[in-house]
Scaffold this motif. Structure first.
Motif, PDB file in Angstrom:
ATOM      1  N   ILE A   1       0.853  -1.173   0.000  1.00 31.79           N
ATOM      2  CA  ILE A   1       0.000   0.000   0.000  1.00 31.79           C
ATOM      3  C   ILE A   1       0.902   1.240   0.000  1.00 31.79           C
ATOM      4  O   ILE A   1       1.913   1.283   0.683  1.00 31.79           O
ATOM      5  CB  ILE A   1      -0.927  -0.022   1.233  1.00 31.79           C
ATOM      6  N   GLY A   2       0.517   2.232  -0.801  1.00 36.91           N
ATOM      7  CA  GLY A   2       1.281   3.469  -0.870  1.00 36.91           C
ATOM      8  C   GLY A   2       2.188   3.557  -2.082  1.00 36.91           C
ATOM      9  O   GLY A   2       2.744   4.607  -2.356  1.00 36.91           O
ATOM     10  N   GLU A   3       2.339   2.464  -2.819  1.00 32.58           N
ATOM     11  CA  GLU A   3       3.171   2.474  -4.024  1.00 32.58           C
ATOM     12  C   GLU A   3       2.345   2.033  -5.226  1.00 32.58           C
ATOM     13  O   GLU A   3       1.445   1.207  -5.105  1.00 32.58           O
ATOM     14  CB  GLU A   3       4.371   1.536  -3.855  1.00 32.58           C
ATOM     15  N   ASN A   4       2.658   2.571  -6.381  1.00 33.35           N
ATOM     16  CA  ASN A   4       2.029   2.175  -7.649  1.00 33.35           C
ATOM     17  C   ASN A   4       0.504   2.202  -7.579  1.00 33.35           C
ATOM     18  O   ASN A   4      -0.160   1.237  -7.949  1.00 33.35           O
ATOM     19  CB  ASN A   4       2.511   0.784  -8.078  1.00 33.35           C
ATOM     20  N   GLN A   5      -0.051   3.292  -7.094  1.00 31.82           N
ATOM     21  CA  GLN A   5      -1.496   3.503  -7.006  1.00 31.82           C
ATOM     22  C   GLN A   5      -2.199   2.512  -6.085  1.00 31.82           C
ATOM     23  O   GLN A   5      -3.400   2.284  -6.208  1.00 31.82           O
ATOM     24  CB  GLN A   5      -2.123   3.486  -8.400  1.00 31.82           C
TER      25      GLN A   5
END
Length: 170
Positions: free
Chosen positions: A139-143
């Motif tokens: 969570i928090g990376e690449n949408q």
């Protein structure tokens, strides 16, 4: 002589913990298309979505001795194909599966093992990290996002991220 060696190893064996393999609990009738984009957004060919849904419901019980009486919740991991067809549902608390992380998911339709290496099932703080093939997704990376999709007395948080079914290019 061999018995002495075995007794020396026993405490170490007690510390060893096997990975927690989760079983798919979805039936064919439940393999429907997800329309809530908080859980799945259609991906391109070759990409799947890994999601987590945490929920909690509270029903007033007026029990002054127990502030959490009437509160119950659940958490599940869900895998969707590129068109958001629900193909796998894994409840860590189902069937006594909650043996702790890492959670391992192995399916004949997944070319690699999916391993959840970190998770927070807390509402408002939902978070996960998993490894698959030669990539790590969180969570928090690449949408990859978490959203509040609560309704009425039921608090619900949905988290999702896409991943390539055949792994990242090397």
């Amino acid at each position: 002589m061999h018995f002495q060696h075995l007794f020396t190893l026993l405490p170490l064996l007690a510390l060893a913990k096997a990975d927690c393999q989760l079983g798919n609990v979805i039936t064919d009738e439940e393999k429907t298309v997800e329309t809530n984009e908080a859980l799945c957004k259609p991906q391109g060919e070759g990409s799947y979505t890994f999601a987590m849904e945490n929920s909690e419901v509270g029903v007033p019980t007026f029990d002054g001795d127990n502030a959490f009486a009437g509160v119950t919740g659940s958490s599940a991991f869900i895998i969707y194909d590129n068109a958001c067809n629900r193909i796998g549902v894994y409840g860590p608390s189902n069937e006594g599966n909650d043996c702790g992380i890492p959670y391992v998911i192995m399916e004949n339709w997944l070319p690699y093992v999916l391993t959840v290496t970190q998770v927070n099932f807390g509402l408002g703080g939902g978070d996960f990290t998993f490894s698959y093939a030669n990539g790590e997704y969180m969570i928090g990376e690449n949408q990859a996002t978490c959203e509040d999709i609560s309704e009425g007395l039921r608090a619900v948080e949905a988290c999702k991220t896409g991943f390539p079914i055949n792994g990242e290019p090397v």
